[in-house]
Design a protein around this motif. Structure first.
Motif, PDB file in Angstrom:
ATOM      1  N   PRO A   1       1.020  -1.084   0.252  1.00  0.00           N
ATOM      2  CA  PRO A   1       0.160  -0.090  -0.165  1.00  0.00           C
ATOM      3  C   PRO A   1       0.659   1.042  -0.001  1.00  0.00           C
ATOM      4  O   PRO A   1       1.118   1.186   1.391  1.00  0.00           O
ATOM      5  CB  PRO A   1      -0.596  -0.620   1.240  1.00  0.00           C
ATOM      6  CG  PRO A   1      -0.022  -1.126   2.013  1.00  0.00           C
ATOM      7  CD  PRO A   1       0.876  -1.846   1.654  1.00  0.00           C
TER       8      PRO A   1
ATOM      9  N   ARG B   1     -17.270   5.459   4.759  1.00  0.00           N
ATOM     10  CA  ARG B   1     -18.618   5.826   5.339  1.00  0.00           C
ATOM     11  C   ARG B   1     -19.276   6.733   4.035  1.00  0.00           C
ATOM     12  O   ARG B   1     -20.046   6.227   4.158  1.00  0.00           O
ATOM     13  CB  ARG B   1     -17.694   6.944   6.114  1.00  0.00           C
ATOM     14  CG  ARG B   1     -18.778   7.439   6.995  1.00  0.00           C
ATOM     15  CD  ARG B   1     -18.557   7.828   8.274  1.00  0.00           C
ATOM     16  NE  ARG B   1     -17.436   7.719   9.483  1.00  0.00           N
ATOM     17  CZ  ARG B   1     -16.223   8.154   9.682  1.00  0.00           C
ATOM     18  NH1 ARG B   1     -15.064   8.896   8.804  1.00  0.00           N
ATOM     19  NH2 ARG B   1     -15.595   7.081  10.329  1.00  0.00           N
TER      20      ARG B   1
ATOM     21  N   TYR C   1      -0.458   7.801   8.437  1.00  0.00           N
ATOM     22  CA  TYR C   1      -0.019   7.075   7.133  1.00  0.00           C
ATOM     23  C   TYR C   1       0.814   5.212   7.492  1.00  0.00           C
ATOM     24  O   TYR C   1       0.241   4.627   8.004  1.00  0.00           O
ATOM     25  CB  TYR C   1       0.566   7.270   5.857  1.00  0.00           C
ATOM     26  CG  TYR C   1      -0.632   6.133   5.148  1.00  0.00           C
ATOM     27  CD1 TYR C   1      -1.383   6.157   4.409  1.00  0.00           C
ATOM     28  CD2 TYR C   1       1.139   5.519   4.294  1.00  0.00           C
ATOM     29  CE1 TYR C   1      -1.798   5.383   3.587  1.00  0.00           C
ATOM     30  CE2 TYR C   1       0.184   5.177   2.782  1.00  0.00           C
ATOM     31  CZ  TYR C   1      -1.050   4.990   2.813  1.00  0.00           C
ATOM     32  OH  TYR C   1      -0.559   3.967   1.903  1.00  0.00           O
TER      33      TYR C   1
ATOM     34  N   HIS D   1     -11.636   4.051   7.582  1.00  0.00           N
ATOM     35  CA  HIS D   1     -10.002   4.926   8.617  1.00  0.00           C
ATOM     36  C   HIS D   1     -10.458   6.403   8.144  1.00  0.00           C
ATOM     37  O   HIS D   1     -10.166   7.185   8.893  1.00  0.00           O
ATOM     38  CB  HIS D   1      -8.828   4.118   8.365  1.00  0.00           C
ATOM     39  CG  HIS D   1      -7.972   5.004   8.991  1.00  0.00           C
ATOM     40  ND1 HIS D   1      -7.128   5.201   7.966  1.00  0.00           N
ATOM     41  CD2 HIS D   1      -7.517   4.787   9.991  1.00  0.00           C
ATOM     42  CE1 HIS D   1      -6.054   5.739   9.142  1.00  0.00           C
ATOM     43  NE2 HIS D   1      -5.903   5.355  10.719  1.00  0.00           N
TER      44      HIS D   1
ATOM     45  N   GLY E   1     -12.157   8.216   5.827  1.00  0.00           N
ATOM     46  CA  GLY E   1     -14.163   8.612   5.211  1.00  0.00           C
ATOM     47  C   GLY E   1     -14.322   8.266   3.686  1.00  0.00           C
ATOM     48  O   GLY E   1     -15.590   8.494   3.548  1.00  0.00           O
TER      49      GLY E   1
ATOM     50  N   ASN F   1      -9.724  -1.729   1.627  1.00  0.00           N
ATOM     51  CA  ASN F   1      -9.053  -3.226   0.963  1.00  0.00           C
ATOM     52  C   ASN F   1      -7.916  -2.353   1.855  1.00  0.00           C
ATOM     53  O   ASN F   1      -6.848  -1.073   1.890  1.00  0.00           O
ATOM     54  CB  ASN F   1      -9.168  -3.052  -0.021  1.00  0.00           C
ATOM     55  CG  ASN F   1      -7.832  -4.253  -0.134  1.00  0.00           C
ATOM     56  OD1 ASN F   1      -6.937  -4.737  -0.163  1.00  0.00           O
ATOM     57  ND2 ASN F   1      -8.352  -4.688  -1.736  1.00  0.00           N
TER      58      ASN F   1
HETATM   59  C1  LIG Z   1      -3.159   0.444   5.965  1.00  0.00           C
HETATM   60  C2  LIG Z   1      -3.480   0.404   5.022  1.00  0.00           C
HETATM   61  C3  LIG Z   1      -3.542  -0.590   3.433  1.00  0.00           C
HETATM   62  C4  LIG Z   1      -3.957  -0.850   2.371  1.00  0.00           C
HETATM   63  N1  LIG Z   1      -3.515  -1.415   1.989  1.00  0.00           N
HETATM   64  C5  LIG Z   1      -4.498  -1.568   0.355  1.00  0.00           C
HETATM   65  C6  LIG Z   1      -4.036  -2.306  -1.138  1.00  0.00           C
HETATM   66  O1  LIG Z   1      -3.476  -3.388  -0.472  1.00  0.00           O
HETATM   67  N2  LIG Z   1      -4.703  -2.324  -1.993  1.00  0.00           N
HETATM   68  C7  LIG Z   1      -5.332  -0.993  -2.495  1.00  0.00           C
HETATM   69  O2  LIG Z   1      -6.024  -0.661  -3.367  1.00  0.00           O
HETATM   70  N3  LIG Z   1      -5.464   0.182  -0.997  1.00  0.00           N
HETATM   71  C8  LIG Z   1      -5.114  -0.197  -0.054  1.00  0.00           C
HETATM   72  N4  LIG Z   1      -4.819   0.580   0.854  1.00  0.00           N
HETATM   73  C9  LIG Z   1      -5.812   1.951   0.060  1.00  0.00           C
HETATM   74  C10 LIG Z   1      -7.205   2.172   0.763  1.00  0.00           C
HETATM   75  O3  LIG Z   1      -7.949   0.914   1.010  1.00  0.00           O
HETATM   76  C11 LIG Z   1      -8.222   2.892   0.106  1.00  0.00           C
HETATM   77  O4  LIG Z   1      -7.838   4.366  -0.040  1.00  0.00           O
HETATM   78  C12 LIG Z   1      -9.254   3.642   0.855  1.00  0.00           C
HETATM   79  O5  LIG Z   1     -10.295   4.072  -0.079  1.00  0.00           O
HETATM   80  C13 LIG Z   1      -9.752   4.033   2.490  1.00  0.00           C
HETATM   81  O6  LIG Z   1     -10.739   3.761   2.767  1.00  0.00           O
HETATM   82  P1  LIG Z   1     -11.329   4.673   3.680  1.00  0.00           P
HETATM   83  O7  LIG Z   1     -11.181   5.922   3.821  1.00  0.00           O
HETATM   84  O8  LIG Z   1     -12.701   4.327   4.406  1.00  0.00           O
HETATM   85  O9  LIG Z   1     -10.606   4.285   5.475  1.00  0.00           O
HETATM   86  C14 LIG Z   1      -4.685   0.534   2.133  1.00  0.00           C
HETATM   87  C15 LIG Z   1      -4.800   1.714   2.843  1.00  0.00           C
HETATM   88  C16 LIG Z   1      -3.732   1.768   4.418  1.00  0.00           C
HETATM   89  C17 LIG Z   1      -4.257   2.404   5.164  1.00  0.00           C
END
Ligand SMILES: Cc1cc2nc3c(=O)[nH]c(=O)nc-3n(C[C@H](O)[C@H](O)[C@H](O)COP(=O)(O)O)c2cc1C
Length: 215
Positions: A9, A72, A99, A67, A69, A137
């Motif tokens: 990521p 959400r 991050y 985490h 938004g 994800n």
């Molecule tokens: C700990 C972490 C691991 C992540 N791993 C992946 C991943 O394996 N593949 C991917 O496409 N995005 C990955 N992302 C990006 C997030 O899936 C993406 O930014 C998502 O929209 C965040 O959603 P949220 O705003 O609801 O937390 C990762 C982000 C974080 C913080």
């Protein structure tokens, strides 16, 4: 879970990245306050579900973990379109905003297959026929608090509808992992969108819900 499937990521850092103890404390207090508010609202929400069932309609709960938004906002879109109720998976110890810190922590949790403690959920998922389940994800699948949720509120033979935000890995192997944790559930086709595109996703969300016969 097998990390060889996971895209490392290295996505855009949120602009608000910060990690002070003060912020963690504020988040904790907010979680407690929201918990109190949710308990107060619970009879109303349960009333909504009961009313939908009495009308022969589907009773739906849109559950999500988010985490930063994106998920959400996607959950709110699904809620608007379905008229369902909503509930959030809230880890008792909030994840760091920094991050790199959250990436490391998520990786460790996945390696160790831990179940981070979550706040009690209101409304009660057991009162609903259909559970939407949204998550970002993280390392190729759902974050571990989602596993805590599924083991705390077993889905059984009810309908489970996944949705996911990501930055390239789509649903990853999350559907496979859901099937493993909820072997009896009626698992419907999941929806995925890049986190950066959630705000323009309503037409695609509507098409997906229509295809599934949920609106
Ligand atoms: C700990 C972490 C691991 C992540 N791993 C992946 C991943 O394996 N593949 C991917 O496409 N995005 C990955 N992302 C990006 C997030 O899936 C993406 O930014 C998502 O929209 C965040 O959603 P949220 O705003 O609801 O937390 C990762 C982000 C974080 C913080």
């Amino acid at each position: 879970m097998n990390e060889t499937h996971h895209t490392p990521p290295q996505y855009a850092r949120p602009a608000h990245a910060e990690g002070s103890g003060l912020r963690a404390r504020r988040e904790f207090l907010r979680t407690v306050a929201l918990g109190v508010a949710a308990v107060a609202a619970a009879p109303l929400l349960r009333g909504h579900a009961a009313h939908a069932a009495a009308q022969g309609g589907k009773s739906m709960l849109i559950v999500h973990f988010s985490h930063s938004g994106n998920t959400r906002r996607l959950a709110a879109c699904i809620q608007r379109l379905t008229g369902g109720d909503s509930a959030e998976i809230r880890p008792l110890t909030p994840y760091p905003r920094d991050y790199d810190a959250v990436v490391d922590m998520a990786k460790q949790e996945q390696r160790r297959n831990v179940r981070p403690a979550i706040a009690p959920m209101q409304p009660n998922p057991a009162d609903y026929d259909t559970l939407f389940l949204g998550y970002p994800n993280w390392w190729g699948t759902f974050p571990m608090p989602v596993a805590t949720f599924l083991e705390s509120y077993p889905v059984g033979g009810r309908t489970l509808v996944p949705f996911c935000t990501h930055e390239g890995s789509r649903l990853g192997k999350s559907e496979q992992d859901l099937r493993r944790l909820c072997p009896q559930a009626r698992l419907l086709k999941g929806f995925e969108v890049r986190g950066s595109r959630v705000d323009g996703a309503e037409p695609a969300v509507k098409a997906w819900l229509t295809e599934l016969g949920l609106i």
